[in-house]
Every structure is written in C-alpha cells, then in structure tokens.
Design an enzyme around this catalytic site. Sequence first.
Site, PDB file in Angstrom:
ATOM      1  N   ASP A 182       0.788  -1.227   0.000  1.00 51.79           N
ATOM      2  CA  ASP A 182       0.000   0.000   0.000  1.00 51.79           C
ATOM      3  C   ASP A 182       0.820   1.277   0.000  1.00 51.79           C
ATOM      4  OD1 ASP A 182      -2.186  -1.656   0.035  1.00 51.79           O
ATOM      5  OD2 ASP A 182      -2.710  -1.279   2.133  1.00 51.79           O
ATOM      6  N   HIS A 212     -21.686 -27.246 -17.368  1.00 51.70           N
ATOM      7  CA  HIS A 212     -23.026 -26.655 -17.468  1.00 51.70           C
ATOM      8  C   HIS A 212     -23.889 -27.193 -16.342  1.00 51.70           C
ATOM      9  CE1 HIS A 212     -26.781 -25.243 -19.226  1.00 51.70           C
ATOM     10  NE2 HIS A 212     -27.274 -26.440 -18.971  1.00 51.70           N
TER      11      HIS A 212
END
Length: 180
Positions: free
Chosen positions: A24, A157
Amino acid sequence: MERGFVLTDDRLRTSVPNVFAVGDIVPGLQLAHRGFQQGIFVAEEIAGKNPAPIDEAGIPRVTYSDPEVASMGLTEAKAKEKYGADKVQAYNYNLGGNGKSQILRTQGFVKLVRVADGPVVGVHMVGARVGELIGEAQLIYNWEAYPAEVAQLVHAHPTQNEALGEAHLALAGKPLHAHA
C-alpha cells in the site's frame, strides 16, 4: 515520495540503495494480493533469482458488491491506445444466455477485449459471483490466450464459468447461447 507514495522502479527498488517498497505504500492498486506478489518478487530479487517484473494489468481486480464487478487486463479504451483502434475487437456476452445466471436471477455480462487476430488482452465481468471467474480470466490474460484456444475448452453446465467459455466461442466466430 509523491502524493504520499514511495516511488519505485519496475524492480520495486526505491531511490535509496538496497531499499525496496511494496504494498500500500507504492502507487497503484491497493490490493492485498498485489502486495503479497510484490513481497514474493522482492524476496526472489534479493535472493538473486531475477524474477520477471510484475505486470500491473495482470493483477485481478474484484469489487465485492451486488452485482460483483471483476476484471483483468486492459479496458477496450486502453487496448485501443496501446494497439490502435483498428487493431482491437471487443465482444459483450449477455449473462441472460447463461443457465446458472438464470438460476441465480442475475443479469450482467462478460466483455472480452482482444487484439485482432491475436490474444485476449482484457476480460471484464459484471454479475452475481463473477469474482469467482477471475482465476480463469487471469490465466487467459497472462498466458496470452486466443479466443479459439479458450473456446475449445469444456466449461461445465450450468455454471457461471460457462459464460467465459461461451463469450470466447462467440469471439472465435462460433456463438452458442449468445443473446443481445
């Protein structure tokens, strides 16, 4: 320093000899996984392993909202800047054609950005649980996959993951459940 951030080069070195900066305190995406990767990079750099510089566009980005937003690589606009407007193609796959999206009652899309006759350079998604798709998107981007290469993979699927496969099928010229 600039605007509160410690400036580094592509090897994460500061202007002070033998001092590195990660996470950061350096400019860029403020993401934990980016900081972890930078830490690994610096450890390998100090150990003399000569790691490849981190591609900032190759870092997955996810906003955990409802719906989620997830992306990898370049936006269509950035790809056009880098490669030229005539060399970039984009395709939006509407999640309305995806069985799992219908079950989840979500709407959204998968947008693919590619270099014409080249690899996919951006994957952008909006919809429920699309943050879970970022792993495959990261592989597609970082391994410079072509739409036809991803299209030949079997996607289960009904899954949200299937939407990535079908978007690549469409971009490869073989649409299956594409909806406008």
